[in-house]
Design a protein around this motif. Structure first.
Motif, PDB file in Angstrom:
ATOM      1  N   THR A 130       0.816  -1.210   0.000  1.00  0.00           N
ATOM      2  CA  THR A 130       0.000   0.000   0.000  1.00  0.00           C
ATOM      3  C   THR A 130       0.854   1.266   0.000  1.00  0.00           C
ATOM      4  OG1 THR A 130      -0.134  -0.001   2.416  1.00  0.00           O
ATOM      5  CG2 THR A 130      -1.918  -1.101   1.208  1.00  0.00           C
ATOM      6  N   SER A 131       2.143   1.129   0.234  1.00  0.00           N
ATOM      7  CA  SER A 131       3.022   2.298   0.274  1.00  0.00           C
ATOM      8  C   SER A 131       3.626   2.584  -1.095  1.00  0.00           C
ATOM      9  CB  SER A 131       4.154   2.070   1.287  1.00  0.00           C
ATOM     10  OG  SER A 131       4.893   0.926   0.935  1.00  0.00           O
ATOM     11  N   ILE A 132       4.085   3.813  -1.284  1.00  0.00           N
ATOM     12  CA  ILE A 132       4.751   4.198  -2.520  1.00  0.00           C
ATOM     13  C   ILE A 132       6.131   3.550  -2.592  1.00  0.00           C
ATOM     14  CG2 ILE A 132       5.809   6.149  -3.741  1.00  0.00           C
ATOM     15  CD1 ILE A 132       3.482   7.866  -2.725  1.00  0.00           C
ATOM     16  N   ASN A 133       6.767   3.437  -1.454  1.00  0.00           N
ATOM     17  CA  ASN A 133       8.106   2.844  -1.403  1.00  0.00           C
ATOM     18  C   ASN A 133       8.306   2.123  -0.082  1.00  0.00           C
ATOM     19  OD1 ASN A 133       8.372   4.903   0.389  1.00  0.00           O
ATOM     20  ND2 ASN A 133       9.929   5.999  -0.725  1.00  0.00           N
ATOM     21  N   ILE A 138      13.929   4.839   2.562  1.00  0.00           N
ATOM     22  CA  ILE A 138      14.068   6.107   3.291  1.00  0.00           C
ATOM     23  C   ILE A 138      15.251   6.014   4.247  1.00  0.00           C
ATOM     24  CG2 ILE A 138      12.905   7.755   4.820  1.00  0.00           C
ATOM     25  CD1 ILE A 138      11.595   7.436   2.010  1.00  0.00           C
ATOM     26  N   GLU A 139      15.384   4.864   4.923  1.00  0.00           N
ATOM     27  CA  GLU A 139      16.521   4.662   5.838  1.00  0.00           C
ATOM     28  C   GLU A 139      17.840   4.745   5.081  1.00  0.00           C
ATOM     29  OE1 GLU A 139      15.637   0.867   7.576  1.00  0.00           O
ATOM     30  OE2 GLU A 139      14.073   1.696   8.875  1.00  0.00           O
ATOM     31  N   THR A 148      15.057  12.846   0.945  1.00  0.00           N
ATOM     32  CA  THR A 148      14.067  11.945   0.361  1.00  0.00           C
ATOM     33  C   THR A 148      13.466  12.643  -0.862  1.00  0.00           C
ATOM     34  OG1 THR A 148      13.542  11.093   2.557  1.00  0.00           O
ATOM     35  CG2 THR A 148      11.929  10.689   0.818  1.00  0.00           C
ATOM     36  N   PRO A 149      13.367  11.955  -1.995  1.00  0.00           N
ATOM     37  CA  PRO A 149      12.763  12.592  -3.184  1.00  0.00           C
ATOM     38  C   PRO A 149      11.323  13.022  -2.922  1.00  0.00           C
ATOM     39  CG  PRO A 149      13.934  10.595  -3.803  1.00  0.00           C
ATOM     40  CD  PRO A 149      13.891  10.618  -2.297  1.00  0.00           C
ATOM     41  N   LYS A 150      10.912  14.107  -3.570  1.00  0.00           N
ATOM     42  CA  LYS A 150       9.539  14.615  -3.427  1.00  0.00           C
ATOM     43  C   LYS A 150       8.528  13.534  -3.808  1.00  0.00           C
ATOM     44  CE  LYS A 150       9.369  19.458  -3.763  1.00  0.00           C
ATOM     45  NZ  LYS A 150       8.598  20.506  -4.365  1.00  0.00           N
ATOM     46  N   GLY A 151       7.404  13.556  -3.100  1.00  0.00           N
ATOM     47  CA  GLY A 151       6.316  12.643  -3.406  1.00  0.00           C
ATOM     48  C   GLY A 151       6.365  11.317  -2.673  1.00  0.00           C
ATOM     49  N   MET A 152       7.387  11.093  -1.856  1.00  0.00           N
ATOM     50  CA  MET A 152       7.528   9.810  -1.166  1.00  0.00           C
ATOM     51  C   MET A 152       7.023   9.831   0.268  1.00  0.00           C
ATOM     52  SD  MET A 152      11.187   8.465  -2.437  1.00  0.00           S
ATOM     53  CE  MET A 152      11.077   6.935  -3.314  1.00  0.00           C
ATOM     54  N   VAL A 153       7.063  10.984   0.930  1.00  0.00           N
ATOM     55  CA  VAL A 153       6.693  11.071   2.344  1.00  0.00           C
ATOM     56  C   VAL A 153       5.869  12.330   2.576  1.00  0.00           C
ATOM     57  CG1 VAL A 153       7.606  11.283   4.694  1.00  0.00           C
ATOM     58  CG2 VAL A 153       8.818   9.871   3.036  1.00  0.00           C
ATOM     59  N   ILE A 154       4.811  12.201   3.394  1.00  0.00           N
ATOM     60  CA  ILE A 154       4.045  13.370   3.827  1.00  0.00           C
ATOM     61  C   ILE A 154       4.056  13.422   5.342  1.00  0.00           C
ATOM     62  CG2 ILE A 154       2.536  13.441   1.801  1.00  0.00           C
ATOM     63  CD1 ILE A 154       0.347  12.129   3.577  1.00  0.00           C
ATOM     64  N   ASP A 155       3.815  14.615   5.884  1.00  0.00           N
ATOM     65  CA  ASP A 155       3.727  14.754   7.339  1.00  0.00           C
ATOM     66  C   ASP A 155       2.264  14.726   7.767  1.00  0.00           C
ATOM     67  OD1 ASP A 155       2.682  17.317   6.841  1.00  0.00           O
ATOM     68  OD2 ASP A 155       4.521  18.351   7.422  1.00  0.00           O
ATOM     69  N   THR A 156       2.000  14.979   9.037  1.00  0.00           N
ATOM     70  CA  THR A 156       0.630  14.890   9.565  1.00  0.00           C
ATOM     71  C   THR A 156      -0.288  15.993   9.045  1.00  0.00           C
ATOM     72  OG1 THR A 156       1.306  16.113  11.536  1.00  0.00           O
ATOM     73  CG2 THR A 156       1.324  13.697  11.672  1.00  0.00           C
ATOM     74  N   GLU A 157       0.283  16.993   8.364  1.00  0.00           N
ATOM     75  CA  GLU A 157      -0.533  18.040   7.746  1.00  0.00           C
ATOM     76  C   GLU A 157      -0.718  17.803   6.252  1.00  0.00           C
ATOM     77  OE1 GLU A 157       1.365  21.720   8.748  1.00  0.00           O
ATOM     78  OE2 GLU A 157       1.057  21.418  10.901  1.00  0.00           O
ATOM     79  N   GLY A 158      -0.184  16.688   5.751  1.00  0.00           N
ATOM     80  CA  GLY A 158      -0.313  16.359   4.337  1.00  0.00           C
ATOM     81  C   GLY A 158       0.721  17.022   3.445  1.00  0.00           C
TER      82      GLY A 158
END
Length: 166
Positions: A130-133, A138-139, A148-158
C-alpha cells in the motif's frame, strides 16, 4: 543487525531463540506459531514447508502467527518459483501509511506478492504494497545523507517532506 531488530529484542518484543511451533497441520496446510521470532527465519521455514506440501499433494498453504518483520515478500515467492511452484505470500503490518488524500497513518504496508515459474531465465514475480516505497529506502537515504525525493513522504498536515532525518 538492523537497529529495528536490536531495539525489539531489547524491548522483549522479538525473541530470536524461541523454537517455531506447528500448532495445527494437515497434509496440505499448517498453522505455525513463530513465537515472536525473527520473521527472516520464520518466513523461509513456512515457505519451505508450503513447498514440501505442494510437491507432495499439489498445494501447500502455511500461515504464521506471532512473527515479526519478514523482509522482502518477493524473496519468498521466488523460493517457490525456484522449486517449480507458484508462490503466494503476504503479511500484515502496523499502521504507518496514510490512504490516498489522507494524512493519518491507518494502513499497514501489508505486502502481497506472487510468483510464477516461466520458461524464461527468470520467473514472473510481482510484489505489491500500500506504500509508494519501502521504509528501508528512506533509511538508506538517511544513511547516505541524502534528502528523500519529493512525493515519497508526507507529514501529519499532508505536506511533502524531503528532510529524511525527520
Amino acid at each position: 543487525l538492523k537497529p529495528i531488530y536490536f531495539d525489539r529484542i531489547k524491548n522483549g518484543i522479538l525473541h530470536p531463540y524461541k523454537p517455531i511451533e506447528i500448532i495445527k497441520e494437515t497434509s496440505t496446510t499448517a498453522l505455525v506459531d513463530g513465537q515472536l521470532g525473527l520473521g527472516l527465519y520464520v518466513g523461509p521455514y513456512c515457505m519451505d514447508l508450503a513447498i514440501k506440501k505442494a510437491k507432495e499433494h499439489g498445494v501447500g498453504f502455511v500461515v504464521a502467527k506471532n512473527s515479526t518483520h519478514y523482509g522482502i515478500a518477493g524473496y519468498y515467492a521466488t523460493m517457490a518459483t525456484d522449486a517449480g511452484c507458484i508462490g503466494f505470500t503476504g503479511t500484515n503490518a502496523r499502521p504507518s501509511i496514510a490512504p490516498t488524500f489522507g494524512v493519518e497513518p491507518c494502513l499497514g504496508t501489508n505486502p502481497l506478492c506472487f510468483g510464477i515459474p516461466t520458461d524464461e531465465e527468470f520467473p514472473f514475480v510481482i510484489d505489491c504494497a500500500t506504500s509508494i516505497n519501502q521504509r528501508g529506502k528512506i533509511e538508506k537515504y538517511e544513511r547516505l545523507g541524502m534528502d528523500t525525493p519529493k512525493g515519497m513522504v508526507i507529514d501529519t498536515e499532508g505536506k511533502e517532506r524531503t528532510d529524511t532525518k525527520q
